[in-house]
Design a protein around this motif. Sequence first.
Motif, PDB file in Angstrom:
ATOM      1  N   ASP A  15      -3.358   5.065  -2.182  1.00 11.47           N
ATOM      2  CA  ASP A  15      -4.164   3.858  -2.048  1.00 11.47           C
ATOM      3  C   ASP A  15      -5.151   4.012  -0.890  1.00 11.47           C
ATOM      4  O   ASP A  15      -5.013   4.900  -0.039  1.00 11.47           O
ATOM      5  CB  ASP A  15      -3.276   2.640  -1.830  1.00 11.47           C
TER       6      ASP A  15
ATOM      7  N   SER B  30       2.713   3.582   5.408  1.00 13.45           N
ATOM      8  CA  SER B  30       2.229   3.462   4.031  1.00 13.45           C
ATOM      9  C   SER B  30       1.758   4.789   3.450  1.00 13.45           C
ATOM     10  O   SER B  30       1.766   4.968   2.238  1.00 13.45           O
ATOM     11  CB  SER B  30       1.079   2.454   3.973  1.00 13.45           C
ATOM     12  N   ARG B  31       1.329   5.731   4.318  1.00 17.12           N
ATOM     13  CA  ARG B  31       0.805   7.039   3.879  1.00 17.12           C
ATOM     14  C   ARG B  31      -0.414   6.899   2.979  1.00 17.12           C
ATOM     15  O   ARG B  31      -0.701   7.774   2.157  1.00 17.12           O
ATOM     16  CB  ARG B  31       1.886   7.859   3.172  1.00 17.12           C
ATOM     17  N   SER B  32      -1.110   5.799   3.125  1.00 18.31           N
ATOM     18  CA  SER B  32      -2.327   5.601   2.342  1.00 18.31           C
ATOM     19  C   SER B  32      -3.490   6.338   3.005  1.00 18.31           C
ATOM     20  O   SER B  32      -3.390   6.840   4.131  1.00 18.31           O
ATOM     21  CB  SER B  32      -2.647   4.104   2.235  1.00 18.31           C
ATOM     22  N   GLN B  33      -4.595   6.378   2.306  1.00 17.22           N
ATOM     23  CA  GLN B  33      -5.804   6.977   2.849  1.00 17.22           C
ATOM     24  C   GLN B  33      -6.515   5.924   3.698  1.00 17.22           C
ATOM     25  O   GLN B  33      -6.966   4.912   3.190  1.00 17.22           O
ATOM     26  CB  GLN B  33      -6.709   7.471   1.710  1.00 17.22           C
TER      27      GLN B  33
ATOM     28  N   ILE C   2      -7.065   2.126   2.359  1.00 16.80           N
ATOM     29  CA  ILE C   2      -7.052   1.018   3.309  1.00 16.80           C
ATOM     30  C   ILE C   2      -8.240   1.182   4.250  1.00 16.80           C
ATOM     31  O   ILE C   2      -8.395   2.235   4.880  1.00 16.80           O
ATOM     32  CB  ILE C   2      -5.743   0.976   4.121  1.00 16.80           C
TER      33      ILE C   2
ATOM     34  N   THR D 132      -7.606   2.643  -8.075  1.00 22.10           N
ATOM     35  CA  THR D 132      -6.429   2.551  -7.222  1.00 22.10           C
ATOM     36  C   THR D 132      -6.496   1.256  -6.424  1.00 22.10           C
ATOM     37  O   THR D 132      -7.526   0.571  -6.398  1.00 22.10           O
ATOM     38  CB  THR D 132      -6.355   3.749  -6.257  1.00 22.10           C
ATOM     39  N   LYS D 133      -5.411   0.924  -5.764  1.00 22.34           N
ATOM     40  CA  LYS D 133      -5.384  -0.286  -4.935  1.00 22.34           C
ATOM     41  C   LYS D 133      -6.177  -0.055  -3.658  1.00 22.34           C
ATOM     42  O   LYS D 133      -6.060   0.991  -3.019  1.00 22.34           O
ATOM     43  CB  LYS D 133      -3.937  -0.662  -4.614  1.00 22.34           C
ATOM     44  N   LYS D 134      -6.952  -1.070  -3.274  1.00 21.66           N
ATOM     45  CA  LYS D 134      -7.799  -0.978  -2.094  1.00 21.66           C
ATOM     46  C   LYS D 134      -7.595  -2.227  -1.233  1.00 21.66           C
ATOM     47  O   LYS D 134      -7.562  -3.338  -1.759  1.00 21.66           O
ATOM     48  CB  LYS D 134      -9.273  -0.842  -2.495  1.00 21.66           C
TER      49      LYS D 134
ATOM     50  N   ALA E  77       0.844  -1.196   0.000  1.00 20.48           N
ATOM     51  CA  ALA E  77       0.000   0.000   0.000  1.00 20.48           C
ATOM     52  C   ALA E  77       0.879   1.246   0.000  1.00 20.48           C
ATOM     53  O   ALA E  77       1.779   1.379   0.830  1.00 20.48           O
ATOM     54  CB  ALA E  77      -0.913   0.005   1.223  1.00 20.48           C
ATOM     55  N   LYS E  78       0.607   2.166  -0.934  1.00 15.42           N
ATOM     56  CA  LYS E  78       1.407   3.371  -1.086  1.00 15.42           C
ATOM     57  C   LYS E  78       0.508   4.605  -0.970  1.00 15.42           C
ATOM     58  O   LYS E  78      -0.689   4.510  -0.751  1.00 15.42           O
ATOM     59  CB  LYS E  78       2.123   3.369  -2.439  1.00 15.42           C
ATOM     60  N   ARG E  79       1.126   5.764  -1.140  1.00 17.44           N
ATOM     61  CA  ARG E  79       0.382   7.014  -1.095  1.00 17.44           C
ATOM     62  C   ARG E  79      -0.684   7.033  -2.204  1.00 17.44           C
ATOM     63  O   ARG E  79      -0.401   6.714  -3.359  1.00 17.44           O
ATOM     64  CB  ARG E  79       1.328   8.202  -1.277  1.00 17.44           C
TER      65      ARG E  79
END
Length: 589
Positions: A234, A253-256, A236, A287-289, A230-232
């Motif tokens: 993405d 991860s800095r993801s949402q 979660i 985007t990746k979830k 998981a990256k910025r």
Amino acid sequence: MTSYQPVLQTSASSPIPQFAEIPAPLIPLLTFLSSVWLTCQNLFHHIPGSPILVRYIRSSYQNDPWRSALEVLLVAFALRTILMGRTRGEGEGKNFVKLTEKEIDELVDDFTPQPLVDAPSPADTFTLQTVPVIYGQNGTKVKTSPNGKPLMNMAIPNWSGFVESDRMKEVAINTLRQYGVGTCGPSGFYGTIDVHTKLEEDLANFLNTEAAIIYAQTFALVSSCIPAFAKRGDIIVADRGVNFAIHKGLQISRSQIKWYAHGDMKDLERVLQNVERDRKRKGGKLTKKFIVAEGIFENDGMMLDLPKVLELKKKYKYRLILDECMSFGMIGQHGRGLSEYYGVPASEVDILLGSMATGLATGGGFCAGSKVVCSHQRINSSASVFSASLPAMLATTASAAIDALIHQPSLMSSLQANIHVFRQQLSKLEPVYTQTPPTSSDGTVPAASALMPPPPIQNKDAIISIPSHPTSGLIHIFLLDPPPTLEEEERLLQDVVDEAMNTSSILITRARRLRGQEIFEPEPSLKICISGAFTKKEVEKAGQGLRHALIKVCGSEFNFRLWHEIKLTQSFVRRETMKLGRHILERGV
């Protein structure tokens, strides 16, 4: 002799002049500049090697004039760098004050640096004072002093009793003689040895997944595996009750991050619907979830509804990261975790995390999944790339523990039987409890009682709450009517720990928290770990001892008020004693 004077020439077809007459006042200046140029040229030619430099400049200018210009700029930049001040703005500015050497020395002498860390709070001091020290081997029976009495150890996750397994000790000793104590290198830099690859194969075969990758530490596994995928940008969706290692992984991860209520599948679906609605409204790109949750939650022992999560994952097209660091080696007929407990293929979980330290009583952790998932971590997970790999001794003992789980299903049945006996001893202190059905002389439950179990009973004198799943070997006990502050509640729970240890020879612990660092801080609780290595009689006696300790310390309102008054009196006496000591020191008595 007359000097040459350029004259203005014009063309008949154009009024624009082709040559301009040099004004008389500029003629002396041009003559002086010409003389200076000739003088410099003569001096330059007297320098040794100057013809070579002239030829180089002429040839480079003819072949590549841009290179000559770049070289001139580089020489000028080098000269500027050498001649400029070391500190930008040094000795400049309207607020600059120039100090003498004496004034500088006085300022240095008066300077007091800030402490590296703040002084420990009363809660921190209290926690440090209550940390027990084990003397000798750690196992089902331990000593907290060199000549102390043995205590029944219910503070470590020793689900199957592997800590004292003679077979695993033999494997560890043989491996130690052959491979030594460590690997001294990360997995990708000559830290992978044959026993590592064998353990990964054993884990993959045991869980029925394509591949597995091992880590040297469980916390590093969880906190680095999540940001490896998981990256910025993405998304979660995570349970509010996840452990601290997952919190750190989400932060890195800095993801949402979208949170849903702890263990609430309806709220999970609501959050997934809101995410999909926002994406369609904003027209954002795909985007990746991810959905992140635990099998058995470390903070309270609750169990995840895995079939429902998998249903929502497929419906809304998410990937599932499932942390089974507590449930692996504890849940299921052979300890495979939630996938075995619910009869779900482990391959349906995209990223499955587990702990060999808790589940197999060795050390390190692992991630199981597809070959792509495991290969990606070998070059993108910080803990895999930078941390030293697992010692060979821990790898071989983990393989031996897996073999024992496969061929000895009685390990899990003994654990579940002990959990049931222990929970029965505490059930009458809970708000709702179920009576134990009568048993026959041989210990079996009659068919009629099995078909119609006794109805649950409301308990008006309840003092504790146990949200942990009935099959969880990790049991958290919370107070129904806790004191008004966390510090008082922690002290009250510690009194229960001390009472159980002194009167019933049981070693339990309070759940340790990093107050102020966790996103959602859990309430204080008692943390008990059940082991299948205990006998039924030992577990029954331990449950009775803990029940008596709970009733004695916080079993009634009068007891709590008395405890609270005693603590306030002790605090008052302590403050007055400190005041008296300062008064004596001030007077010099």
